[in-house]
Design a protein around this motif. Sequence first.
Motif, PDB file in Angstrom:
ATOM      1  N   THR A 237     -26.107 -13.899  23.250  1.00 10.47           N
ATOM      2  CA  THR A 237     -25.835 -13.868  24.682  1.00 10.47           C
ATOM      3  C   THR A 237     -24.352 -14.019  24.971  1.00 10.47           C
ATOM      4  OG1 THR A 237     -28.013 -14.803  25.147  1.00 10.47           O
ATOM      5  CG2 THR A 237     -26.357 -14.987  26.877  1.00 10.47           C
ATOM      6  N   ARG A 260     -24.589 -21.225  33.319  1.00 15.54           N
ATOM      7  CA  ARG A 260     -25.894 -20.998  32.678  1.00 15.54           C
ATOM      8  C   ARG A 260     -25.794 -21.133  31.166  1.00 15.54           C
ATOM      9  NH1 ARG A 260     -28.849 -15.823  35.359  1.00 15.54           N
ATOM     10  NH2 ARG A 260     -30.492 -16.424  33.891  1.00 15.54           N
ATOM     11  N   ARG A 314     -35.815 -16.590  26.453  1.00 18.92           N
ATOM     12  CA  ARG A 314     -36.108 -15.907  27.723  1.00 18.92           C
ATOM     13  C   ARG A 314     -34.822 -15.630  28.493  1.00 18.92           C
ATOM     14  NH1 ARG A 314     -39.765 -19.031  31.966  1.00 18.92           N
ATOM     15  NH2 ARG A 314     -37.826 -20.236  32.063  1.00 18.92           N
ATOM     16  N   GLU A 315     -33.910 -16.604  28.525  1.00 14.16           N
ATOM     17  CA  GLU A 315     -32.636 -16.400  29.204  1.00 14.16           C
ATOM     18  C   GLU A 315     -31.800 -15.324  28.517  1.00 14.16           C
ATOM     19  OE1 GLU A 315     -31.069 -18.299  32.175  1.00 14.16           O
ATOM     20  OE2 GLU A 315     -33.204 -17.780  32.289  1.00 14.16           O
ATOM     21  N   VAL A 317     -32.945 -12.599  27.190  1.00 11.09           N
ATOM     22  CA  VAL A 317     -33.423 -11.323  27.743  1.00 11.09           C
ATOM     23  C   VAL A 317     -32.816 -11.089  29.118  1.00 11.09           C
ATOM     24  CG1 VAL A 317     -35.470 -10.074  28.532  1.00 11.09           C
ATOM     25  CG2 VAL A 317     -35.574 -11.421  26.419  1.00 11.09           C
ATOM     26  N   HIS A 318     -32.820 -12.119  29.960  1.00 23.46           N
ATOM     27  CA  HIS A 318     -32.308 -11.963  31.331  1.00 23.46           C
ATOM     28  C   HIS A 318     -30.807 -11.691  31.342  1.00 23.46           C
ATOM     29  CE1 HIS A 318     -35.870 -14.547  33.006  1.00 23.46           C
ATOM     30  NE2 HIS A 318     -36.242 -13.368  32.565  1.00 23.46           N
ATOM     31  N   LEU A 319     -30.046 -12.449  30.558  1.00 26.82           N
ATOM     32  CA  LEU A 319     -28.592 -12.344  30.607  1.00 26.82           C
ATOM     33  C   LEU A 319     -28.069 -11.079  29.949  1.00 26.82           C
ATOM     34  CD1 LEU A 319     -27.697 -16.082  29.959  1.00 26.82           C
ATOM     35  CD2 LEU A 319     -27.357 -14.796  32.076  1.00 26.82           C
ATOM     36  N   GLY A 321     -29.293  -8.312  30.803  1.00 22.36           N
ATOM     37  CA  GLY A 321     -29.533  -7.285  31.805  1.00 22.36           C
ATOM     38  C   GLY A 321     -30.574  -6.280  31.350  1.00 22.36           C
ATOM     39  N   TYR A 325     -34.239  -5.785  28.023  1.00 23.64           N
ATOM     40  CA  TYR A 325     -35.637  -5.416  28.221  1.00 23.64           C
ATOM     41  C   TYR A 325     -36.049  -4.197  27.382  1.00 23.64           C
ATOM     42  CZ  TYR A 325     -35.989  -8.643  32.119  1.00 23.64           C
ATOM     43  OH  TYR A 325     -36.021  -9.782  32.875  1.00 23.64           O
ATOM     44  N   HIS A 332     -36.371  -9.291  22.516  1.00 26.30           N
ATOM     45  CA  HIS A 332     -37.804  -9.520  22.725  1.00 26.30           C
ATOM     46  C   HIS A 332     -38.476 -10.043  21.462  1.00 26.30           C
ATOM     47  CE1 HIS A 332     -39.537  -5.909  20.641  1.00 26.30           C
ATOM     48  NE2 HIS A 332     -38.314  -5.452  20.829  1.00 26.30           N
TER      49      HIS A 332
END
Length: 369
Positions: A237, A260, A314-315, A317-319, A321, A325, A332
């Motif tokens: 990340t 974050r 999980r973060e 995946v979100h960070l 963008g 995904y 994942h």
Amino acid sequence: MREVTRAHLATLAPATTDERVLDPAAPLDRAAWRSLATGLGLPGVRVPEDLGGAGLDRTAELVVHEELGRALYDGPLLGTLQVAAALLELTDDPVNRQRLRAIAGGELVAVPAMPVEETFPLLYPDAERTGDRIVLTGSLPCVVDAQVADALLVLAEHEGFHAYFWVRTDDPGVRVLPLPTLDLTRRMASVVLTRAVGELVAEQDRARAAVAAVRQGTALALAAECVGVADRCLEMTVEHLKVRRQFGREIGSFQALKHRCADLLVELETARSALAIAVRAVETNDLRGRRPESLAGLAVARTRCGRAAFHIARETVHLHGGTGYTWEHPAHLYLRRATSDQALLDSTGQQARLLATSVLATLHAEATA
């Protein structure tokens, strides 16, 4: 140990997501497995040197598990190392010493077939003596790496007590059914025993020590793996935030994203601390692994490490963008491993209750001493 393990696992890591995803029924790459044994000595990391192992301590083993989590390693080291830990409690038997030699040399893959938790009623296979042999009957719903194991260390009911049995997977009474699971980088299977021949390894007090070694060792190993997963996810990340540009600047310079990541780092280091506390707790545990202080330490590690791995993955995946995904990005796969490990560490959600009970028991013992 950390550096050489990480470097070696990097040479084994598949290049693409498609190559990382396991076929649950695919055989084990025995050449790669033997290279772990002969090149690094990982299967025998805690096996004494006179039995062909590295003779290192629990801390070194947990470093290995942490690196296995970082690399999403798909081999049967998790279970084989715990079988070795159980056999180390039983080295007065020359047969077990020979098994340890085979494990350390990469010639034998064995996994424990028993629940990691004791927080709910459990059904164990039944062991029945028939003539001069013992046969086992029962079902084991979820055994990690059973489909690539040469033998299972089965905990069964025998004459009113729990006992450990050595069961060969090529026995006609053993049926291994690969399971499709959320984690695409780890094998799991259900095992059905139908009058499978088992060799008695330990019973009563000897079995209790071996059971404690496996349960405690597996919990610590999974917690360490969670720390490795979380560490690699945070590393990925931060690397992404340093190079991804938006509005004419790297997004890692945005204060909200800095905060974050800082929060994720605090969560990761808290998990490391929980693991260190659990290691000390296990080292001071009793023969059956039932000291309240030790149970409390393990409960904290199970909860904190599993939760940290899941949240940080999980973060990740979100960070990342939209990239996070996609199927091609490994984020994942780390989230899947973290979810699986968290379930294995606390499948019933009872670790918080166990922690509270252990703390109260400790306080009561101190008050009445």
